[in-house]
Design a protein around this motif. Structure first.
Motif, short mmCIF file in Angstrom:
data_model
loop_
_atom_site.label_atom_id
_atom_site.label_comp_id
_atom_site.label_asym_id
_atom_site.label_seq_id
_atom_site.Cartn_x
_atom_site.Cartn_y
_atom_site.Cartn_z
N GLY A 210 60.01 106.30 16.67
CA GLY A 210 61.09 106.56 15.62
C GLY A 210 62.09 105.51 15.35
O GLY A 210 62.84 106.01 16.59
N ASN A 211 62.93 104.71 14.48
CA ASN A 211 64.28 104.66 14.73
C ASN A 211 64.03 103.90 15.83
O ASN A 211 64.79 103.14 16.60
CB ASN A 211 65.16 104.76 14.96
N GLY A 212 63.16 102.29 16.41
CA GLY A 212 63.16 101.82 17.40
C GLY A 212 62.84 102.16 18.32
O GLY A 212 62.61 101.77 19.76
N ILE A 213 62.25 103.27 18.91
CA ILE A 213 62.16 103.61 19.98
C ILE A 213 60.80 104.10 20.54
O ILE A 213 59.85 104.68 19.37
CB ILE A 213 62.46 105.74 20.42
#
Length: 522
Positions: A492-495
């Motif tokens: 999430g959040n680019g991960i």
């Protein structure tokens, strides 16, 4: 009438004799002058001619002669840059170029004065003994090759106590607040310069920044500026391209879950310098800066201390490295080792028995090794093994997970479906191979320095022993990287790829400590 002729004959004879006497007088005067010149030359070492060395002006040099100073002195020096040129209105190029000749002319005048009128005329002319002739060899203006610019060359030196310093005249050392310790050539002293305050500015090579004698209060900030500018008298002869920091001693508060609360930061450098803290005595850094010949640069070194009663002390040697020096580190190498064998450690690694997390977060830098000669030939490979602690320390512990493996491809290697190993925290050794088994890997993490895949020892989920890892890829270098957390990495959040918390499932000590490796070029 006969009487008149007799008188006339007598007068004519007298005139002839006088003429003969005049010729003899001129000849005698010339002979006496020659004898006098020879006498002064033999007895006193100079010719009393009005065109002596003090009045001599050298003739114009041959057009196109590239090196008028070659062979002029035993030192074969090139003309020094004159830092005081702008303070004089006379800009005649010929006069400026003739400064060295004028200096030696003045030295010759001193020799003539000492050997003649000042002292030796107290002895009889027949006495050719010159007891003060040796004094001419002690005139500094005749022997000091840095007369034009005594501040131009601050060469490095080492004091008898082992401290690094610069060679400078004693008066200049005092002017900069230095401490003389030992001597250099040409009557200079080895000047040790130390700063023990916050907010100061360093312009001299080999300056020590030491913690204040009184305890550092917290929270607080202590900073120092390193200024590089060739307009400064002490730097005008050597443009600076790098700074080397040697942490003679370095002790601040330990990190909390890998994140520094006390911080040491560097600003103004073109290098990527991580924030560090903890115990870093014996470590070093190379900082790249633009050439000070084209761009004056200020580099800031700053400590930020959080609240707490931890011990804070440091002694950092600041060396300014000139452009073009053979000992400059390659670009983007924060650490650079220039021997065939040695020890390399991550920041804050210590040989102590502890379960605390000493591995620092947010680390990303290159560690480089110069290719050395081994048995007369350039080294073909560099090999790394874990060092041998003597006080219970762990030599290799990076992001411990259940599968303690280092994989060639961190994205595809997982201990559980969709969970990566050695993706966020790792030591990268390009071309790393175990010479005994042929197993290879580039990213290393977990509790062992071993490229064996997890499947090789399925019962434990990873290697159980450390091995030697060698690489033949030159230039020899490693890359050390950690993320900003010791906790789990969630999607999430680019991960896109998750990772377990750094200490999950370990059977050894739960704290990551970094690494300590012995290297050897072969």
């Amino acid at each position: 009438m006969s009487t008149f002729y007799v008188l006339l004959s007598v007068v004519l004879m007298l005139q002839v004799c006088r003429a003969c006497d005049g010729n003899n007088e001129e000849q005698q005067l010339a002979a006496a002058r020659q004898q006098s010149d020879e006498y002064f030359a033999n007895a006193y070492g100079f010719n009393p001619s009005p065109w002596g060395s003090a009045y001599y002006q050298p003739s114009a040099r041959v057009s196109g002669y590239a090196n008028p100073y070659e062979g002029r002195t035993p030192l074969n020096r090139q003309p020094n840059y004159n830092p005081f040129k702008k303070y004089f209105t006379n800009t005649n190029a010929d006069e400026e170029n003739n400064q060295v000749e004028g200096r030696f002319a003045l030295g010759g005048l001193g020799a003539n004065l000492i050997n003649t009128g000042l002292f030796n005329n107290r002895f009889t002319p027949a006495n050719t003994w010159r007891p003060f002739s040796s004094l001419t060899n002690r005139i500094p203006i005749s022997l000091n090759p840095d007369y034009n610019s005594p501040l131009a060359n601050f060469d490095a030196c080492t004091s008898p106590s082992g401290d690094a310093g610069i060679c400078a005249p004693g008066s200049v050392c005092s002017l900069f607040g230095g401490r003389p310790s030992g001597s250099c050539i040409l009557g200079k002293v080895c000047c040790i310069n130390a700063i023990t305050t916050c907010g100061g500015t360093v312009t001299l090579n080999n300056t020590y920044w030491q913690s204040p004698s009184t305890a550092v209060s917290a929270p607080s900030t202590c900073a120092l500026t390193v200024r590089m500018d060739t307009k400064l008298v002490e730097q005008l002869a050597r443009p600076i391209c790098q700074i080397r920091l040697d942490f003679i001693s370095f002790t601040t508060n330990q990190p909390t879950a890998g994140t520094c609360t006390d911080t040491f930061m560097v600003g103004g450098s073109t290098s990527t310098v991580p924030v560090i803290c903890g115990d870093n005595s014996g470590q070093h850094m190379y900082l790249d800066v633009p050439s000070s010949a084209t761009t004056p640069t200020d580099v800031q070194l700053m400590f930020n201390f959080a609240a707490g009663a931890a011990t804070r002390s440091w002694n950092i040697k600041i060396a300014m490295l000139p452009c073009g020096a053979t000992y400059l580190a390659p670009v983007d190498c924060l650490q650079y080792f220039t021997s065939a064998t040695g020890k390399v450690k991550s920041f804050n690694w210590q040989d102590v028995s502890s379960t605390a997390i000493r591995q620092l977060n947010n680390q990303k830098y290159n560690i480089c090794f110069r290719t050395e000669l081994v048995s007369g030939s350039k080294a073909a490979q560099t090999c790394l093994t874990v060092c041998t602690p003597t006080s219970g320390g762990d030599p290799f512990s990076l992001t411990r997970t259940e599968a303690l493996a280092a994989q060639v491809s961190a994205v595809s290697a997982t201990d559980n479906a969709g969970v990566a190993i050695c993706l966020y925290d790792f030591l990268l050794i390009a071309g790393g191979t175990d010479p005994a088994t042929g197993s290879a890997a580039e990213r290393y993490c977990g509790g062992r320095l071993n490229p064996a895949p997890a499947g090789a020892v399925a019962a434990t989920g990873g290697p159980t022993t450390d091995v030697t890892v060698c690489t033949a890829i030159r230039p020899f270098r490693m890359t050390y990287q950690t993320d900003n957390t010791e906790g789990a990495v969630l999607i999430g959040n680019g991960i896109l790829i998750a990772a377990d918390a750094d200490g999950v499932g370990t059977t050894d000590s739960p704290g990551n400590v970094g690494f300590c490796l012995d290297f050897q070029e072969k």
